[in-house]
Design an enzyme around this catalytic site. Sequence first.
Site, PDB file in Angstrom:
ATOM      1  CE  LYS A   1      -3.960  -1.862   2.717  1.00  0.00           C
ATOM      2  NZ  LYS A   1      -5.015  -1.768   1.851  1.00  0.00           N
ATOM      3  NE  ARG A   8     -10.917  -9.772  -1.979  1.00  0.00           N
ATOM      4  CZ  ARG A   8     -11.114  -8.937  -2.912  1.00  0.00           C
ATOM      5  NH1 ARG A   8     -11.670  -9.304  -3.969  1.00  0.00           N
ATOM      6  NH2 ARG A   8     -11.171  -7.507  -2.573  1.00  0.00           N
TER       7      ARG A   8
HETATM    8  N1  BES Z   1      -8.090  -3.687   4.496  1.00  0.00           N
HETATM    9  C1  BES Z   1      -8.421  -3.428   3.148  1.00  0.00           C
HETATM   10  C2  BES Z   1      -9.612  -2.456   2.868  1.00  0.00           C
HETATM   11  C3  BES Z   1      -9.566  -1.224   3.341  1.00  0.00           C
HETATM   12  C4  BES Z   1      -8.793   0.071   2.648  1.00  0.00           C
HETATM   13  C5  BES Z   1     -10.507  -0.593   4.334  1.00  0.00           C
HETATM   14  C6  BES Z   1      -8.939   1.050   3.100  1.00  0.00           C
HETATM   15  C7  BES Z   1     -10.493   0.740   4.700  1.00  0.00           C
HETATM   16  C8  BES Z   1      -9.767   1.459   4.045  1.00  0.00           C
HETATM   17  C9  BES Z   1      -8.343  -4.436   2.318  1.00  0.00           C
HETATM   18  O1  BES Z   1      -7.473  -5.515   2.786  1.00  0.00           O
HETATM   19  C10 BES Z   1      -7.641  -4.185   0.971  1.00  0.00           C
HETATM   20  O2  BES Z   1      -6.450  -3.634   0.984  1.00  0.00           O
HETATM   21  N2  BES Z   1      -8.526  -4.308  -0.043  1.00  0.00           N
HETATM   22  C11 BES Z   1      -8.180  -3.793  -1.186  1.00  0.00           C
HETATM   23  C12 BES Z   1      -8.985  -4.754  -2.364  1.00  0.00           C
HETATM   24  C13 BES Z   1      -8.192  -4.668  -3.730  1.00  0.00           C
HETATM   25  C14 BES Z   1      -6.678  -4.767  -3.957  1.00  0.00           C
HETATM   26  C15 BES Z   1      -8.955  -5.103  -4.444  1.00  0.00           C
HETATM   27  C16 BES Z   1      -8.704  -2.292  -1.596  1.00  0.00           C
HETATM   28  O3  BES Z   1      -9.940  -1.949  -1.202  1.00  0.00           O
HETATM   29  O4  BES Z   1      -8.216  -1.414  -2.078  1.00  0.00           O
HETATM   30 MN    MN Z   2      -5.469  -5.395   2.012  1.00  0.00          MN
END
Ligand code: BES
Ligand code: MN
Length: 488
Positions: free
Chosen positions: A272, A346
Amino acid sequence: MDLRTQTLPAAGVAGVAADALLVVVVGTAAPRGLDAALAPLLADALEHGDFEFKPARVLYLHRPAGFKAVRVALAAATEPTPKAFKAAVAAGLAALKVPGVKRLAVAVAADDTDAIDDRHAEALAVAVAEAVYVYRHTKPSAPAAPALAAVTLLCAKPRAALLQRGLVRGQAIAAGVTLARECANRPANHCTPTFLAEQARALAKSHGLKAEVLDRKDVEKLGMGAFLAVARGSHEPLRFIVLRYQGAGKGDAPIVLVGKGITFDTGGISIKPAAEMDEMKFDMSGAASVLGTLRALAELKPRVNVVGLIPACENMPGGRAVKPGDVVTSMSGQTIEILNTDAEGRLILCDALTYAARFKPQAVVDVATLTGACVIALGHQHSGLFSADDALAADLLAAGAAALDTAWRMPLDTEYDEALKSNFADMANVGPRAGGAITAAKFLQRFAKDLPWAHLDIAGTAWKSGAHKGATGRPVGLLTHFVLARAA
Ligand code: BES
Ligand code: MN
Ligand code: ZN
């Protein structure tokens, strides 16, 4: 904290001895038959524009003549709904929040006080707990939590038993919310998978639940290849927590709650960006809400069985971390091409859902800070609700409304499934950006084929960013109400 109802003294609210008296004024005009001491005060404040019948308007009065209470606040609730009442209480408490308040009395001025029921009492208990919570665990210099020791809700005698039930329910939910907030607020170097397991064990011990904690070897034996793939990038050992509340017969089908317990989400190799990455310590909020809900239930003792399942690990990059394109075999036997290691939630949940089937549950609800896309879709107001089961979805929506912890239903049409096609496995773990919250839910649905399943995406509701950064404890209220309604 001591929370109880008290019959209004003959002298009216002026005769109430307390460090602070909060009067919630319900309606859009001065209520009929208003307390003799309050009527002139209110009329005067209205005339001078110091009080208005607008949502959550507050008038603070110090030692008003004739009142026994040291501090008095009037707070407006323009509607008799629990939601408006709770907002008024919160605003009133903010005005009264002073170190000297140990005993708080709350009165309601309304045309029809019978419209004030157990839902309002519950909202009061939850609002009070919200107002006094202070995170201190890693910040000992934080101001001490307010010394509030007793809250009494003033009412007419025939209403006392009903309102008391609401206070008890609210206090149990508040305890669960506080536990969830406390866990989720803790930084990831404190709140590890091991810490979550200890919390579950401690809760089991103090509240008569059963906790079982599986480690990596157990999880390997179960064949949870997707969960293991996420955990392998971290030196922090994984945990799979099973927490059980038995309120009904052994043979009664339980409700299974599954909470995402990523104690820190760096994204893994699909790392990230740096900005706001600290907030990914909250990525175990689903797990925290499951712990909080079990705590509330253990206090309320409904006649129903509940199992909490928490897959917990960190999502880290590293020499052993899973790589984009890696294919893993889930516990269900289905293979997954991990195209993006940041779609890890997931991956841990799918194996937990497969595990959930062994309980032959009456319902399975997973709770997860799953997608940023859900925040884009719904903002911070409603949690995202996904279910192909209309009855289950309706129950969850109703529970959210009753708890003032709402969800909004999202679609699950088969067309969205296309996005998960892979040339190298049964499915990919991500689709395109568009509809990201839905494809995440579609992924999970493949592991809940034979289950009465629902999914709550709490990415937008589990915590606040900015100056008030911190966990909310949602959706403990929703989940607790859902279970209570199933028991009733
Ligand atoms: N924990 C995150 C989701 C999240 C991101 C919650 C920002 C709250 C704020 C999750 O594990 C994630 O990183 N999801 C990705 C999925 C994507 C790679 C398909 C996302 O939402 O960017
Ligand atoms: Mn994630
Ligand atoms: Zn995550």
